[in-house]
Design an enzyme around this catalytic site. Sequence first.
Site, PDB file in Angstrom:
ATOM      1  N   ASP A  72       0.841  -1.203   0.000  1.00 33.63           N
ATOM      2  CA  ASP A  72       0.000   0.000   0.000  1.00 33.63           C
ATOM      3  C   ASP A  72       0.873   1.249   0.000  1.00 33.63           C
ATOM      4  OD1 ASP A  72      -2.125  -1.729   0.205  1.00 33.63           O
ATOM      5  OD2 ASP A  72      -2.251  -1.552   2.388  1.00 33.63           O
TER       6      ASP A  72
HETATM    7  N1  URA Z   1      -1.105  -6.007   3.876  1.00 29.78           N
HETATM    8  C1  URA Z   1      -1.650  -4.764   3.840  1.00 29.78           C
HETATM    9  O1  URA Z   1      -2.715  -4.528   4.400  1.00 29.78           O
HETATM   10  N2  URA Z   1      -0.982  -3.802   3.178  1.00 29.78           N
HETATM   11  C2  URA Z   1       0.219  -4.008   2.581  1.00 29.78           C
HETATM   12  O2  URA Z   1       0.781  -3.071   2.015  1.00 29.78           O
HETATM   13  C3  URA Z   1       0.770  -5.297   2.630  1.00 29.78           C
HETATM   14  C4  URA Z   1       0.092  -6.282   3.278  1.00 29.78           C
END
Ligand code: URA
Length: 249
Positions: free
Chosen positions: A117
């Site tokens: 993310d």
């Molecule tokens: N899980 C998440 O919620 N976000 C990420 O970036 C990676 C794993």
Amino acid sequence: MELQDILYSQGFGTRRVCAGLVQQGWVQVYDGSAAEQPVPCTDSTSEWPLDGLRLRVQGVDWECHAKAYLLLHKPAGTECSQKPSTYPSVYSLLPVPLRQRPSKSAVQGVQAIGRLDQDTTGLLLMSDDGQFIHRMASPKKHVPKVYRVTTKHPVDAAQIAQLLAGVVLDDDPKPVRAAACELLEPHQIDLTLTEGKYHQVKRMLAAVGNRVEGLHRWRMGRYDLPADLAPGQWRWLTADDLQRLVAKD
Ligand code: URA
């Protein structure tokens, strides 16, 4: 391989541009002679071994690799997409040749392996080797990924038990479970996952009544994000690093 083809394979432009770079004297080769000084080479069809060849192109040193295996320390506020919507792309952190490498069979240049993310930091692999990308990204291969999770509320024993036993997310009735979950501080855990569903860590923590406030991936397989690689920096992975990444415990 001919020098112009090597330059092309490394992302220095079209074949014509690469031939021109050499013929115009913009390329020097570290050929092992003369005290580590690169020597000019204006013959674009001269033959060199690609892997490990070191060049100086327009004054900048370049290490040649037949396939790209890269590690990026992803900083917060970057998107893993090639066409980002809101934040700068992680690809903008790579030097131009790595962004311009030509496609290899089905793989269109260097690709981020999986997505983090925009607010997640840490270990992001990038490659143009289709087999390696599949090996690292496929849920069937069960490569463990360890996330350091900072939570809004203290994590209690019941939440840890739930995360390990499995929680149901909204898009799939099959529960997802953490392979390991270690409490480090009241608001901090290390969570190990072997799949990579969309927003998986955030959704798992939400499913047990908590909330993710910070997320950092620091390990894949048996490979740890090096402490000396600052956010935003990248490096080539060595053969030893690749072994650690695919190692099974
Ligand atoms: N899980 C998440 O919620 N976000 C990420 O970036 C990676 C794993």
